[in-house]
Design a protein around this motif. Structure first.
Motif, mmCIF file in Angstrom:
data_model
loop_
_atom_site.group_PDB
_atom_site.id
_atom_site.type_symbol
_atom_site.label_atom_id
_atom_site.label_comp_id
_atom_site.label_asym_id
_atom_site.label_seq_id
_atom_site.Cartn_x
_atom_site.Cartn_y
_atom_site.Cartn_z
ATOM 1 N N LEU A 45 0.861 -1.186 0.000
ATOM 2 C CA LEU A 45 0.000 0.000 0.000
ATOM 3 C C LEU A 45 0.893 1.231 0.000
ATOM 4 O O LEU A 45 1.736 1.407 0.881
ATOM 5 C CB LEU A 45 -0.896 -0.002 1.252
ATOM 6 N N GLU A 48 -0.034 7.279 -1.291
ATOM 7 C CA GLU A 48 -1.153 7.861 -2.060
ATOM 8 C C GLU A 48 -2.419 7.019 -1.877
ATOM 9 O O GLU A 48 -3.509 7.553 -1.673
ATOM 10 C CB GLU A 48 -0.791 7.948 -3.547
ATOM 11 N N GLU A 49 -2.271 5.679 -1.967
ATOM 12 C CA GLU A 49 -3.425 4.783 -1.781
ATOM 13 C C GLU A 49 -3.981 4.906 -0.360
ATOM 14 O O GLU A 49 -5.197 4.940 -0.152
ATOM 15 C CB GLU A 49 -3.022 3.327 -2.061
ATOM 16 N N GLU A 52 -5.953 8.059 -0.140
ATOM 17 C CA GLU A 52 -7.261 7.890 -0.799
ATOM 18 C C GLU A 52 -8.218 7.109 0.113
ATOM 19 O O GLU A 52 -9.390 7.455 0.241
ATOM 20 C CB GLU A 52 -7.094 7.144 -2.126
#
Length: 182
Positions: A45, A48-49, A52
């Motif tokens: 992970l 950025e993920e 989000e």
């Protein structure tokens, strides 16, 4: 409305309502929070993920809080409408019990049981033993009725004889004198 200022405890009487969080500990990290130094990102992970996912989680939590507020308002509105219509919890319970009993009566288990009991009743009432017992009880009832009629007739005759006796006439005269004296 800031979701952090809402009471989201489902057991709270203030659920969905705005509460004063001036003393809140908003700077304290939440256990299990993603991306802080104590809890590194899960493998596979990216930052950025994770960001989000945090954003999506915040939106979902806001939606949940909004839905709680709407549900609470709808519950209050429904309660007020019921009060205006004169529907008490007791009336609702009666309606629920009535509907439940109706559901039971139309259930397959109830219908099958009723059918089986009907079959058993038919078998019992058509059996020789039942017929003999019914006949014996009927005869006993007729004899008892005749005996009670005879007893009633004898008692009536005895009361009539007693009323015509000199003792009763004397008693009747004394009671009549008491009435006149009062």
């Amino acid at each position: 409305m800031d979701p952090a200022s809402q009471d989201i405890n489902l057991n709270s009487p203030n659920k969905g309502l705005v509460v004063d969080n001036s003393d809140s500990l908003s700077d304290v990290p939440v256990e299990g929070a993603v991306g802080n130094a104590a809890n590194p990102l899960p493998p596979g992970l990216t930052e950025e993920e994770a960001e989000e996912l945090r954003t999506e989680l915040t939106k979902v939590e806001e939606e949940i809080n909004t839905l709680r507020q709407v549900l609470s308002a709808k519950e209050r509105h429904a309660t007020e409408l019921k009060r205006k219509l004169g529907l008490s919890p007791l009336n609702e319970l009666k309606q629920n019990l009535s509907k439940s009993w109706q559901d039971v009566q139309t259930s397959n288990a109830y219908l099958r049981t009723t059918e089986k009991l009907g079959e058993w009743n038919e078998r019992v009432t058509s059996s020789d033993l039942y017929k003999k017992t019914q006949e014996t009880l009927s005869q006993a009832g007729q004899k008892t009725s005749a005996a009670l009629t005879t007893v009633g007739t004898v008692i009536s005759k005895r009361l009539g004889d007693m009323r015509n006796s000199a003792t009763f006439k004397s008693f009747e005269d004394k009671v009549g004198n008491l009435k006149v004296g009062l």
